[in-house]
Design an enzyme around this catalytic site. Structure first.
Site, PDB file in Angstrom:
ATOM      1  N   LYS A   5       0.846  -1.387   0.010  1.00 36.20           N
ATOM      2  CA  LYS A   5       0.101   0.019  -0.048  1.00 36.20           C
ATOM      3  C   LYS A   5       0.690   1.242   0.100  1.00 36.20           C
ATOM      4  O   LYS A   5       1.992   1.189   0.658  1.00 36.20           O
ATOM      5  CB  LYS A   5      -1.106   0.080   1.224  1.00 36.20           C
ATOM      6  CG  LYS A   5      -2.244   0.893   0.998  1.00 36.20           C
ATOM      7  CD  LYS A   5      -2.992   0.361   0.049  1.00 36.20           C
ATOM      8  CE  LYS A   5      -4.501   0.531   0.601  1.00 36.20           C
ATOM      9  NZ  LYS A   5      -5.518  -0.554   0.043  1.00 36.20           N
TER      10      LYS A   5
HETATM   11  N1  GLU Z   1      -7.237  -0.138  -3.177  1.00 34.10           N
HETATM   12  C1  GLU Z   1      -7.746  -1.397  -3.157  1.00 34.10           C
HETATM   13  C2  GLU Z   1      -7.829  -2.577  -1.952  1.00 34.10           C
HETATM   14  O1  GLU Z   1      -7.606  -2.012  -0.806  1.00 34.10           O
HETATM   15  C3  GLU Z   1      -7.308  -2.233  -4.554  1.00 34.10           C
HETATM   16  C4  GLU Z   1      -5.942  -2.757  -4.517  1.00 34.10           C
HETATM   17  C5  GLU Z   1      -5.795  -3.114  -6.113  1.00 34.10           C
HETATM   18  O2  GLU Z   1      -6.300  -3.183  -7.044  1.00 34.10           O
HETATM   19  O3  GLU Z   1      -4.418  -3.495  -6.278  1.00 34.10           O
HETATM   20  O4  GLU Z   1      -7.911  -3.483  -2.225  1.00 34.10           O
END
Ligand code: GLU
Length: 419
Positions: A107
């Site tokens: 993240k």
């Molecule tokens: N931000 C989204 C999540 O928390 C998507 C992450 C992604 O598609 O890599 O799952």
């Protein structure tokens, strides 16, 4: 001593310790499974339109590289800090493992309120952030995606910045791009549609269907907004909805299309209606069949969990329910069927995986194929979670996290200490 501090990381650590006890993970393995492989903090200075320069702090946390590249969103939010980003990266690991995707979790993000920036400033910041990340990311190292405060346009800027540096177009460096720039059909709606699909599976388990079910959605962004509209189309009644500016409640059912049209025009829900407005902290506490927290972490906590009145809790957000709240919900014994976050919102990263695969192959699927593959992976994960919960007499959350942690643990055990 750890650099990962703050209430969100603490929450994630507490969840992990519960799972580690349940899986009887010994002390030697615990830190390796919990703490991220690496964390990157960068300074992102940009020229403002008024001629001044502002510096924003950016982060990226890569939790583990034991299964494949890391994968996860990029959040632009005013109070973002390293501990929160790290917790979100850990949850991504468990989410990807539960869905059976060949990724570790990551993240990242920037501590900025994107609404405070002019579009040109936002572009400069997005490009500067990606520029700083170039040494640490790659299609087989770490693949970014959208999260709160970022969107398809930001992903396109990321992709373009990385591609210009490489001297060729590298669409597979990020997911969640516009369809015309290497994105996939269905990615924008995938998280919200996945949430609705799983609510359907939960209703089935309870011998019910969508028709006439009352729903409250907290957070009407890309996830909550899509979910609300789809639930409405399937015959459910959206009796409550809110964002960070306003909340509305009408037991007869809100006009979802009008609400979204208002949001489309004004960017926020504030100003939609005076009669239907309720204080935001009361939204989650209204009685309903299905409650969908679709905003930020820790909104259902030890303080308000006793007042939640729903039959199904569909966690579209990451980490909306604290371990203290879980305890209260379990003690109440009134059987709220929880679809835990790492299952409930996994449709987003599942379709991100499909986008990455399509980009690597330069072979694109139609929407029907994307959605039917999405449903197949969600159904398998739902089945795994609910059957493990029943078999071991544990909550759906414990079951989901146990499956995720166990898969990461197995991968690490086989490979050894490096990845
Ligand atoms: N931000 C989204 C999540 O928390 C998507 C992450 C992604 O598609 O890599 O799952």
């Amino acid at each position: 001593m750890s650099i990962y501090t703050g209430p969100v990381f603490e929450m994630c650590r507490n969840q992990f310790l519960q799972i580690a006890d349940h899986l009887q993970i010994g002390p030697d393995e615990r830190d390796r499974l919990l703490y991220p492989k690496r964390a990157i903090a960068v300074s992102c200075p940009i020229h403002r339109l008024d001629g001044s320069v502002t510096l924003y702090q950016g982060y990226r946390v890569q939790h583990h590289l034991s299964i494949g590249p890391t994968k996860g969103g990029t959040r632009f939010a005013a109070n973002l800090d390293l501990g929160e980003v790290a917790a979100l990266a850990v949850w991504m690991s468990w989410k990807c493992a539960l869905a059976g995707l060949p990724y570790g979790g990551a993240k990242g993000g920037v501590a900025v309120d994107p609404a405070s920036l002019h579009p040109q400033e936002l572009e400069a910041l997005a490009r500067r952030y990606m520029q700083e990340m170039i040494p640490f990311v790659g299609p087989h190292t770490d693949v970014m995606a959208p999260d709160i405060g970022t969107n398809e346009q930001v992903m396109a800027w990321f992709m373009d910045t990385y591609s210009m540096y490489q001297g060729r177009t590298v669409t597979e460096i990020v997911t969640g791009k516009p369809v015309g720039s290497g994105g996939t059909e269905g990615r924008r709606e995938a998280t919200g549609l996945g949430v609705v699909h799983l609510i359907g599976r939960a209703l089935e388990k309870l011998g019910q269907d969508f028709s006439g079910r009352s729903v409250i959605v907290q957070g009407m962004g890309n996830v909550g907004g899509v979910a609300a509209l789809e639930l409405h189309r399937r015959g459910a009644r959206i009796i409550g909805a809110g964002d960070h500016t306003a909340s509305y409640y009408d037991p007869k059912g809100l006009d979802v299309e009008a609400l979204l049209a208002h949001q489309g025009k004004h960017r926020v829900l504030a100003g939609f209606s005076e009669e239907l407005a309720i204080p935001s902290e009361q939204l989650l506490e209204q009685p309903c069949d299905v409650l969908v927290p679709a905003a930020v972490e820790r909104v259902i906590n030890g303080e308000n969990a006793g007042r939640i009145r729903c039959r199904i809790l569909a966690e579209a957000a990451n980490g909306p329910t604290t371990p203290e709240a879980d305890k209260v919900l379990a003690e109440r014994g009134d059987e709220i069927f929880v679809i835990p976050d790492i299952l409930c919102n996994s449709g987003g990263v599942i379709v991100s995986y499909f986008e990455w695969v399509q980009d690597l192959q330069q072979l694109f699927w139609h929407r029907g194929e994307v959605l039917s593959r999405l449903h197949a992976l969600l159904d398998r994960a739902f089945e795994e979670v609910t059957s493990r919960a029943a078999r071991e007499g544990i909550s759906n959350r414990m079951a989901a996290m146990a499956i995720g942690v166990q898969k990461v643990r197995d991968a690490k055990r086989i490979r050894g200490l490096f990845p």
